[in-house]
Design a protein around this motif. Structure first.
Motif, mmCIF file in Angstrom:
data_model
loop_
_atom_site.group_PDB
_atom_site.id
_atom_site.type_symbol
_atom_site.label_atom_id
_atom_site.label_comp_id
_atom_site.label_asym_id
_atom_site.label_seq_id
_atom_site.Cartn_x
_atom_site.Cartn_y
_atom_site.Cartn_z
ATOM 1 N N VAL A 145 0.837 -1.203 0.000
ATOM 2 C CA VAL A 145 0.000 0.000 0.000
ATOM 3 C C VAL A 145 0.869 1.249 0.000
ATOM 4 C CG1 VAL A 145 -1.661 1.334 1.347
ATOM 5 C CG2 VAL A 145 -1.964 -1.137 1.095
ATOM 6 N N PHE A 146 1.953 1.245 0.760
ATOM 7 C CA PHE A 146 2.869 2.386 0.812
ATOM 8 C C PHE A 146 3.448 2.674 -0.571
ATOM 9 C CE2 PHE A 146 7.103 4.185 1.261
ATOM 10 C CZ PHE A 146 6.884 5.254 2.126
ATOM 11 N N CYS A 147 3.906 1.634 -1.251
ATOM 12 C CA CYS A 147 4.490 1.813 -2.597
ATOM 13 C C CYS A 147 3.458 2.376 -3.567
ATOM 14 C CB CYS A 147 5.035 0.487 -3.115
ATOM 15 S SG CYS A 147 6.443 -0.161 -2.194
ATOM 16 N N LEU A 148 2.231 1.871 -3.494
ATOM 17 C CA LEU A 148 1.178 2.361 -4.380
ATOM 18 C C LEU A 148 0.831 3.812 -4.064
ATOM 19 C CD1 LEU A 148 -1.201 -0.747 -4.371
ATOM 20 C CD2 LEU A 148 0.311 -0.019 -6.220
ATOM 21 N N ALA A 149 0.801 4.160 -2.780
ATOM 22 C CA ALA A 149 0.433 5.519 -2.374
ATOM 23 C C ALA A 149 1.498 6.523 -2.784
ATOM 24 C CB ALA A 149 0.207 5.571 -0.862
ATOM 25 N N ILE A 150 2.779 6.183 -2.568
ATOM 26 C CA ILE A 150 3.865 7.107 -2.905
ATOM 27 C C ILE A 150 3.925 7.351 -4.407
ATOM 28 C CG2 ILE A 150 6.381 7.352 -2.930
ATOM 29 C CD1 ILE A 150 5.085 7.972 -0.266
ATOM 30 N N ALA A 151 3.503 6.353 -5.200
ATOM 31 C CA ALA A 151 3.531 6.527 -6.656
ATOM 32 C C ALA A 151 2.693 7.714 -7.099
ATOM 33 C CB ALA A 151 3.049 5.247 -7.340
ATOM 34 N N PHE A 152 1.673 8.083 -6.327
ATOM 35 C CA PHE A 152 0.814 9.208 -6.689
ATOM 36 C C PHE A 152 1.512 10.549 -6.508
ATOM 37 C CE2 PHE A 152 -2.446 5.943 -6.035
ATOM 38 C CZ PHE A 152 -3.219 6.145 -7.167
ATOM 39 N N PHE A 153 2.672 10.553 -5.844
ATOM 40 C CA PHE A 153 3.440 11.786 -5.711
ATOM 41 C C PHE A 153 4.318 12.030 -6.939
ATOM 42 C CE2 PHE A 153 2.330 10.943 -1.321
ATOM 43 C CZ PHE A 153 2.055 12.209 -0.825
ATOM 44 N N THR A 154 4.291 11.104 -7.902
ATOM 45 C CA THR A 154 5.041 11.273 -9.144
ATOM 46 C C THR A 154 4.064 11.553 -10.279
ATOM 47 O OG1 THR A 154 4.937 8.911 -9.663
ATOM 48 C CG2 THR A 154 6.763 9.643 -8.286
ATOM 49 N N ASP A 155 4.600 11.848 -11.436
ATOM 50 C CA ASP A 155 3.755 12.153 -12.595
ATOM 51 C C ASP A 155 3.094 10.886 -13.123
ATOM 52 O OD1 ASP A 155 4.465 14.826 -12.484
ATOM 53 O OD2 ASP A 155 6.197 14.544 -13.789
ATOM 54 N N ILE A 156 1.774 10.852 -13.105
ATOM 55 C CA ILE A 156 1.038 9.735 -13.677
ATOM 56 C C ILE A 156 -0.098 10.276 -14.532
ATOM 57 C CG2 ILE A 156 1.564 8.130 -11.800
ATOM 58 C CD1 ILE A 156 -1.201 8.639 -10.677
ATOM 59 N N ILE B 120 -1.240 1.397 -12.048
ATOM 60 C CA ILE B 120 -0.412 2.559 -11.694
ATOM 61 C C ILE B 120 0.920 2.520 -12.436
ATOM 62 C CG2 ILE B 120 0.736 3.759 -9.792
ATOM 63 C CD1 ILE B 120 -1.464 2.766 -7.957
ATOM 64 N N PHE B 121 1.480 1.327 -12.605
ATOM 65 C CA PHE B 121 2.742 1.184 -13.347
ATOM 66 C C PHE B 121 2.584 1.673 -14.782
ATOM 67 C CE2 PHE B 121 5.490 -1.479 -16.072
ATOM 68 C CZ PHE B 121 6.736 -1.129 -15.567
ATOM 69 N N TYR B 122 1.510 1.246 -15.463
ATOM 70 C CA TYR B 122 1.284 1.692 -16.832
ATOM 71 C C TYR B 122 0.914 3.171 -16.888
ATOM 72 C CZ TYR B 122 1.285 -3.246 -18.205
ATOM 73 O OH TYR B 122 1.640 -4.547 -18.441
ATOM 74 N N SER B 123 0.267 3.673 -15.843
ATOM 75 C CA SER B 123 -0.071 5.099 -15.787
ATOM 76 C C SER B 123 1.179 5.948 -15.605
ATOM 77 C CB SER B 123 -1.039 5.365 -14.631
ATOM 78 O OG SER B 123 -2.247 4.659 -14.795
ATOM 79 N N LYS B 124 2.157 5.406 -14.937
ATOM 80 C CA LYS B 124 3.381 6.152 -14.638
ATOM 81 C C LYS B 124 4.348 6.159 -15.826
ATOM 82 C CE LYS B 124 7.253 6.050 -11.333
ATOM 83 N NZ LYS B 124 7.138 7.398 -10.751
ATOM 84 N N TYR B 125 4.522 4.996 -16.462
ATOM 85 C CA TYR B 125 5.561 4.886 -17.490
ATOM 86 C C TYR B 125 5.037 4.897 -18.923
ATOM 87 C CZ TYR B 125 8.799 3.952 -13.721
ATOM 88 O OH TYR B 125 9.559 4.069 -12.590
ATOM 89 N N GLN B 126 3.759 4.616 -19.113
ATOM 90 C CA GLN B 126 3.177 4.663 -20.450
ATOM 91 C C GLN B 126 4.014 3.879 -21.463
ATOM 92 O OE1 GLN B 126 0.231 5.973 -21.232
ATOM 93 N NE2 GLN B 126 -0.263 6.998 -19.321
ATOM 94 N N LEU B 127 4.513 4.531 -22.488
ATOM 95 C CA LEU B 127 5.184 3.864 -23.600
ATOM 96 C C LEU B 127 6.517 3.235 -23.227
ATOM 97 C CD1 LEU B 127 4.474 6.435 -26.472
ATOM 98 C CD2 LEU B 127 3.250 4.314 -25.950
ATOM 99 N N THR B 128 7.113 3.626 -22.109
ATOM 100 C CA THR B 128 8.411 3.056 -21.716
ATOM 101 C C THR B 128 8.256 1.921 -20.705
ATOM 102 O OG1 THR B 128 8.715 4.671 -19.929
ATOM 103 C CG2 THR B 128 9.548 5.271 -22.122
ATOM 104 N N SER B 129 7.036 1.447 -20.513
ATOM 105 C CA SER B 129 6.792 0.409 -19.502
ATOM 106 C C SER B 129 7.611 -0.851 -19.764
ATOM 107 C CB SER B 129 5.305 0.052 -19.464
ATOM 108 O OG SER B 129 4.534 1.143 -19.036
#
Length: 362
Positions: free
Chosen positions: A154-165, A229-238
């Motif tokens: 949950v922590f990893c998923l939550a912190i991901a929202f502090f980056t560009d997604i 969230i992973f695909y939302s964060k990295y898009q084409l570079t996933s």
């Protein structure tokens, strides 16, 4: 016989659901079906739930019998042991794939150097010991660390929202690509099969089957959340990022005065990897003892260690070879073990009229 509760069974289901799905699998699937890989995961998880239902039905009708005794009674000794041997090979390669993914993660992001010998002398004795002391003690350990693992994810998923997604782009892949992704990800599934091997050591009282299903649902939600969230964060570079859960923290590892946050992902992944290795090794050793009934669990762990060293270090040798094997050849094994055999088990879960009469007489 020492048994485990429905709650402990659910935790084992939760841990195995996460096996080989939260690090390299998102990037592998993205190469073929882009963000539509989420739909591939949904379809495969749906089938997994059906397999779990087959186990629960088999457990309900044969609550105290071993898996081997059920198969022998229905199919005969030779066919029963052949099926167990298929599972033995399946769990051997499951263990190898889990170790390989964990090893490369630690090598790339933690040690930054070659530490193969160190990893072996640290991991193998630990998982061997866990297998020898038994499923019940192991399950108690899982129960103790369950909430820490959940908090870590949950922590990893939550912190991901502090980056560009941004919203992942969906419905862009043809059906053929979806099937290609499903095939490549097939061996990462089938983890519920450990329950069939442990069936006689699992206690599920009336009404507790829902508890097992709930743990399974939590695991599925976590995996799908990581994919989304992973695909939302990295898009084409996933496709370039092979450590999905850990990579969610990239660009946010320094957070004000708190310091590096990727240590949370590292501890979570290491704990999950260790527990998953223990589960798969225990399943392998149980299968070995069923096939070679005159040998003990200690001999089984020794045989595993030898097979692991020979197959992994000598024949496979490289991580890329293991991944290629898992996405091209091992799916054939997964088809048999994870899909065809559960259909057979569903047919076996129905009691013959003669069996029902025998039970009534007793």
């Amino acid at each position: 016989m020492k048994t485990i509760s429905a709650r402990q069974t659910g935790i084992i289901v939760f841990l195995t659901i996460l096996a080989n799905k939260i690090l390299v699998l998102p990037s592998i699937l993205y190469k073929n079906s882009k963000a539509d890989s989420i739909f591939v995961m949904l379809a495969l998880f749906f089938i997994e739930f059906l397999i779990l239902l087959v186990f629960l039905k088999l457990k309900k009708n044969y609550p105290n019998q071993t898996f081997l005794s059920i198969l022998q009674k229905k199919l005969g000794k030779i066919i029963a042991k052949t099926i167990i041997f298929v599972f033995l090979v399946f769990f051997l390669f499951k263990t190898m794939l889990t170790y390989s993914v964990l090893f490369v993660y630690l090598k790339d992001l933690v040690y930054q150097d070659e530490f193969g010998f160190l990893a072996l002398i640290c991991l193998i004795p630990v998982i061997n010991h866990a297998t020898i002391i038994g499923l019940r003690s192991m399950s108690r350990t899982f129960e103790m660390f369950y909430y820490l693992v959940v908090v870590g994810i949950v922590f990893c998923l939550a912190i991901a929202f502090f980056t560009d997604i941004s919203t992942p782009i969906l419905f862009v892949s043809p059906v053929s690509s979806l099937f290609a992704s499903a095939w490549q990800g097939l061996f990462a599934f089938g983890d519920y099969l450990v329950l069939f091997i442990f069936i006689d050591r699992i206690t599920i009282k009336k009404g507790e089957a829902k508890k097992v299903m709930l743990f399974a649902l939590v695991g599925v939600i976590f995996v799908l959340a990581i994919f989304t969230i992973f695909y939302s964060k990295y898009q084409l570079t996933s496709f370039m990022h092979n450590n999905a859960l850990a990579d969610l923290l990239v660009f946010s590892v320094q957070f004000n005065a708190i310091g590096r946050l990727d240590i949370i992902a590292m501890l979570t992944i290491m704990t999950l990897g260790l527990f998953q290795l223990e589960i798969f090794l225990t399943a392998f050793c149980d299968c070995f003892v069923m096939v070679f009934s005159k040998l003990s669990i200690k001999y089984a762990t020794a045989v595993f260690d030898i097979l692991f060293l020979v197959i992994y270090l000598v024949l496979i040798a490289k991580y890329e070879v293991m991944i290629s094997l898992a996405t091209s050849i091992l799916p054939y094994l997964a088809i048999v073990a994870s899909y065809l055999l559960p259909i057979l088990f569903y047919a076996l879960s129905f009691k013959h009229k003669r069996e029902v009469k025998d039970e009534e007489n007793h």
